[in-house]
Motif scaffolding. Structure first.
Motif, PDB file in Angstrom:
ATOM      1  N   MET A   1       0.851  -1.198   0.000  1.00 43.27           N
ATOM      2  CA  MET A   1       0.000   0.000   0.000  1.00 43.27           C
ATOM      3  C   MET A   1       0.882   1.242   0.000  1.00 43.27           C
ATOM      4  SD  MET A   1      -3.164   1.041   0.078  1.00 43.27           S
ATOM      5  CE  MET A   1      -4.115  -0.351   0.690  1.00 43.27           C
ATOM      6  N   LYS A   2       0.763   2.053  -1.035  1.00 46.45           N
ATOM      7  CA  LYS A   2       1.515   3.310  -1.107  1.00 46.45           C
ATOM      8  C   LYS A   2       0.599   4.465  -0.723  1.00 46.45           C
ATOM      9  CE  LYS A   2       4.234   4.328  -4.441  1.00 46.45           C
ATOM     10  NZ  LYS A   2       4.687   4.635  -5.809  1.00 46.45           N
ATOM     11  N   THR A   3       1.021   5.222   0.280  1.00 38.65           N
ATOM     12  CA  THR A   3       0.206   6.333   0.774  1.00 38.65           C
ATOM     13  C   THR A   3       0.955   7.645   0.598  1.00 38.65           C
ATOM     14  OG1 THR A   3      -0.829   4.896   2.419  1.00 38.65           O
ATOM     15  CG2 THR A   3      -1.028   7.265   2.761  1.00 38.65           C
ATOM     16  N   ALA A   4       0.319   8.619  -0.066  1.00 40.04           N
ATOM     17  CA  ALA A   4       0.889   9.960  -0.219  1.00 40.04           C
ATOM     18  C   ALA A   4       0.449  10.829   0.949  1.00 40.04           C
ATOM     19  CB  ALA A   4       0.424  10.583  -1.527  1.00 40.04           C
ATOM     20  N   VAL A   5       1.334  11.712   1.384  1.00 36.55           N
ATOM     21  CA  VAL A   5       1.023  12.676   2.441  1.00 36.55           C
ATOM     22  C   VAL A   5       0.930  14.051   1.803  1.00 36.55           C
ATOM     23  CG1 VAL A   5       1.809  13.760   4.574  1.00 36.55           C
ATOM     24  CG2 VAL A   5       2.142  11.307   4.219  1.00 36.55           C
ATOM     25  N   LEU A   6      -0.223  14.690   1.976  1.00 36.84           N
ATOM     26  CA  LEU A   6      -0.482  16.004   1.384  1.00 36.84           C
ATOM     27  C   LEU A   6      -0.866  16.976   2.495  1.00 36.84           C
ATOM     28  CD1 LEU A   6      -1.088  17.825  -1.143  1.00 36.84           C
ATOM     29  CD2 LEU A   6      -3.433  16.927  -1.046  1.00 36.84           C
ATOM     30  N   ILE A   7      -0.266  18.160   2.480  1.00 38.99           N
ATOM     31  CA  ILE A   7      -0.572  19.197   3.470  1.00 38.99           C
ATOM     32  C   ILE A   7      -0.864  20.508   2.744  1.00 38.99           C
ATOM     33  CG2 ILE A   7       0.855  18.187   5.283  1.00 38.99           C
ATOM     34  CD1 ILE A   7       2.987  20.320   4.567  1.00 38.99           C
ATOM     35  N   ASP A   8      -1.410  21.481   3.491  1.00 39.14           N
ATOM     36  CA  ASP A   8      -1.511  22.810   2.906  1.00 39.14           C
ATOM     37  C   ASP A   8      -0.422  23.708   3.487  1.00 39.14           C
ATOM     38  OD1 ASP A   8      -2.443  24.187   5.251  1.00 39.14           O
ATOM     39  OD2 ASP A   8      -4.507  23.622   4.805  1.00 39.14           O
ATOM     40  N   SER A   9      -0.281  24.887   2.928  1.00 38.17           N
ATOM     41  CA  SER A   9       0.881  25.725   3.239  1.00 38.17           C
ATOM     42  C   SER A   9       0.824  26.365   4.619  1.00 38.17           C
ATOM     43  CB  SER A   9       1.057  26.808   2.164  1.00 38.17           C
ATOM     44  OG  SER A   9      -0.143  27.512   1.942  1.00 38.17           O
ATOM     45  N   GLN A 123       4.852  19.162  12.321  1.00 40.15           N
ATOM     46  CA  GLN A 123       5.235  17.926  12.986  1.00 40.15           C
ATOM     47  C   GLN A 123       4.324  16.772  12.577  1.00 40.15           C
ATOM     48  OE1 GLN A 123       8.038  17.703  14.940  1.00 40.15           O
ATOM     49  NE2 GLN A 123       7.625  15.536  14.573  1.00 40.15           N
ATOM     50  N   SER A 124       3.023  17.064  12.447  1.00 39.68           N
ATOM     51  CA  SER A 124       2.075  16.046  11.987  1.00 39.68           C
ATOM     52  C   SER A 124       2.454  15.531  10.605  1.00 39.68           C
ATOM     53  CB  SER A 124       0.660  16.618  11.952  1.00 39.68           C
ATOM     54  OG  SER A 124       0.185  16.894  13.242  1.00 39.68           O
ATOM     55  N   ALA A 125       2.859  16.436   9.733  1.00 39.88           N
ATOM     56  CA  ALA A 125       3.248  16.035   8.378  1.00 39.88           C
ATOM     57  C   ALA A 125       4.462  15.110   8.405  1.00 39.88           C
ATOM     58  CB  ALA A 125       3.548  17.275   7.533  1.00 39.88           C
ATOM     59  N   LEU A 126       5.444  15.427   9.246  1.00 44.59           N
ATOM     60  CA  LEU A 126       6.635  14.589   9.348  1.00 44.59           C
ATOM     61  C   LEU A 126       6.298  13.221   9.933  1.00 44.59           C
ATOM     62  CD1 LEU A 126       9.207  17.236  10.671  1.00 44.59           C
ATOM     63  CD2 LEU A 126       8.920  16.414   8.327  1.00 44.59           C
ATOM     64  N   ASP A 127       5.434  13.203  10.942  1.00 44.33           N
ATOM     65  CA  ASP A 127       4.999  11.930  11.512  1.00 44.33           C
ATOM     66  C   ASP A 127       4.235  11.099  10.483  1.00 44.33           C
ATOM     67  OD1 ASP A 127       6.108  12.393  14.012  1.00 44.33           O
ATOM     68  OD2 ASP A 127       4.288  13.255  14.842  1.00 44.33           O
ATOM     69  N   SER A 284       5.171  19.710  20.486  1.00 43.17           N
ATOM     70  CA  SER A 284       4.540  18.520  19.953  1.00 43.17           C
ATOM     71  C   SER A 284       5.191  17.274  20.555  1.00 43.17           C
ATOM     72  CB  SER A 284       4.701  18.425  18.435  1.00 43.17           C
ATOM     73  OG  SER A 284       4.305  19.609  17.790  1.00 43.17           O
ATOM     74  N   VAL A 285       4.391  16.220  20.650  1.00 47.18           N
ATOM     75  CA  VAL A 285       4.923  14.899  20.982  1.00 47.18           C
ATOM     76  C   VAL A 285       5.105  14.155  19.671  1.00 47.18           C
ATOM     77  CG1 VAL A 285       4.464  12.689  22.099  1.00 47.18           C
ATOM     78  CG2 VAL A 285       3.844  14.826  23.248  1.00 47.18           C
ATOM     79  N   ILE A 286       6.330  13.692  19.431  1.00 43.31           N
ATOM     80  CA  ILE A 286       6.678  13.015  18.183  1.00 43.31           C
ATOM     81  C   ILE A 286       6.153  11.588  18.198  1.00 43.31           C
ATOM     82  CG2 ILE A 286       8.611  12.167  16.803  1.00 43.31           C
ATOM     83  CD1 ILE A 286      10.258  14.522  17.835  1.00 43.31           C
ATOM     84  N   LEU A 287       5.534  11.164  17.095  1.00 41.91           N
ATOM     85  CA  LEU A 287       5.077   9.779  16.968  1.00 41.91           C
ATOM     86  C   LEU A 287       6.143   8.878  16.396  1.00 41.91           C
ATOM     87  CD1 LEU A 287       1.419  10.195  15.645  1.00 41.91           C
ATOM     88  CD2 LEU A 287       2.147   9.516  17.931  1.00 41.91           C
ATOM     89  N   ARG A 288       6.927   9.390  15.474  1.00 46.13           N
ATOM     90  CA  ARG A 288       7.852   8.524  14.752  1.00 46.13           C
ATOM     91  C   ARG A 288       9.040   8.116  15.627  1.00 46.13           C
ATOM     92  NH1 ARG A 288       8.785  13.763  13.310  1.00 46.13           N
ATOM     93  NH2 ARG A 288      10.935  14.456  13.020  1.00 46.13           N
TER      94      ARG A 288
END
Length: 290
Positions: A1-9, A123-127, A284-288
């Protein structure tokens, strides 16, 4: 499963960095005297702050639904799923609009409402990217980020209340009184509207209070999490690098036990409402697992 991560600016991640990280970006429009601009496309930092301090009519808007769906369609040619992280639903209608649009995609697009903005949204985007790289589905990413949503906080102080007044965040009377008495608010959010937790006279005292509130929140997060999981994002809308460096070093000197401290300029979309020379901290608390 390939998942893309998309955020806004609103996350403050620039185009080059997003490309390097493998994260996709949809731009949030800034309207100046009725004309639509996008950061890094047809609007530089210098042009923006010149317009802002010239008291031009400047507002921000949510990304165009058409642009968002076009991005989803393009990503789904290469990926199986998309995890989309827009600005907090407590601060914009863009999240609600995206949820409605995603109904047409049979679960292939998961809209994450993790109640974040700026450095905590970053941080959410990086996680999310770390989870995607480790085989997590878009739904799993959504669930993890939303569960971790409130393990974060942002504190902010601004030099001039008039920009918050323009955006309806403070009343004209309060802004006028603040200008006369040199009142500076310490603002806080966990994903909803910014609330003033304290008002003091002078920027120096406001900065001191901001650091105090940050320390109180850090202590609570460290009680429940390993200190190595804590990230501090130092943010600002400073007009020169020296002021940005001074703010970053002040935070580093105050919180010497936190190794993960980085400086990220606030996006121009956020700067519309804060004005220049605002200072902020996001925790933030890091998930990764790094």
């Amino acid at each position: 499963m390939k998942t893309a991560v998309l955020i806004d600016s609103n996350a403050g991640i620039k185009k080059d960095e997003a490309k390097e990280l493998g994260i996709y970006l949809v731009s949030t429009p800034i309207i100046i005297d009725g004309e639509v601009y996008f950061e890094e496309e047809n609007l530089t930092q210098e042009q923006f702050y010149e317009a802002l301090m010239s008291d031009k009519d400047i507002t921000s808007s949510m990304p165009s639904p058409g642009d968002v769906m076009d991005m989803w369609d393009e990503l789904l040619k290469e990926y199986d799923e998309v995890a989309y992280i827009p600005l907090s639903s407590g601060l914009s209608n863009s999240c609600h609009a995206a949820v409605q649009l995603s109904d047409e995609y049979d679960g292939k697009v998961q809209v994450v409402d993790d109640h974040r903005i700026s450095v905590t949204m970053r941080q959410s985007a990086l996680d999310a990217k770390w989870m995607a790289d480790n085989g997590k589905s878009a739904k799993e990413i959504k669930e993890a980020l939303e569960q971790n949503a409130y393990n974060s906080a942002i504190y902010l102080t601004v030099e001039d209340l008039k920009y918050l007044k323009k955006g309806g965040r403070v009343t004209p009377a309060a802004a006028a009184l603040g200008a006369v008495l040199n009142i500076k608010p310490v603002l806080a959010t966990k994903g909803g509207k910014f609330d003033a937790v304290e008002k003091v006279r002078g920027m120096k005292k406001s900065i001191a209070k901001l650091l105090d509130y940050t320390e109180q929140t850090l202590d609570k997060l460290i009680e429940k999490n390993n200190v190595s999981q804590i990230r501090i994002g130092v943010a600002g809308t400073f007009l020169n690098q020296e002021d940005a460096d001074n703010w970053y070093n002040m935070v580093k000197d105050r919180f010497i036990d936190i190794e993960n401290i980085e400086y990220d300029p606030l996006s121009l979309v956020v700067a519309v409402h804060t004005g220049p020379n605002a200072a902020g901290i996001g925790i933030s608390v890091i998930l990764r697992d790094e």
